[in-house]
Design a protein around this motif. Structure first.
Motif: not given
Length: 54
Positions: A26-45
């Motif tokens: 709720s404290g954020y309007d938008l989160l930007i990730f430089y590379r999406i593959d760095r966000l999750p460790r797995s497909m479940l995440d």
């Protein structure tokens, strides 16, 4: 916000800064990730992130 020097074996929910942002987006309007593959460790995440906070 950044989680530098955090092991890639940790779930995104266990990272100090990212975990806080994912737990209460709720404290954020938008989160930007430089590379999406760095966000999750797995497909479940990725599925949990896309589902939103529980």
């Amino acid at each position: 916000m950044s989680d530098l020097d955090v092991s890639g074996t940790r779930s995104p929910f266990e990272r100090e800064n990212l975990g806080r942002a994912l737990a209460d987006p709720s404290g954020y309007d938008l989160l930007i990730f430089y590379r999406i593959d760095r966000l999750p460790r797995s497909m479940l995440d990725l599925a949990k992130i896309m589902a939103g906070p529980s």
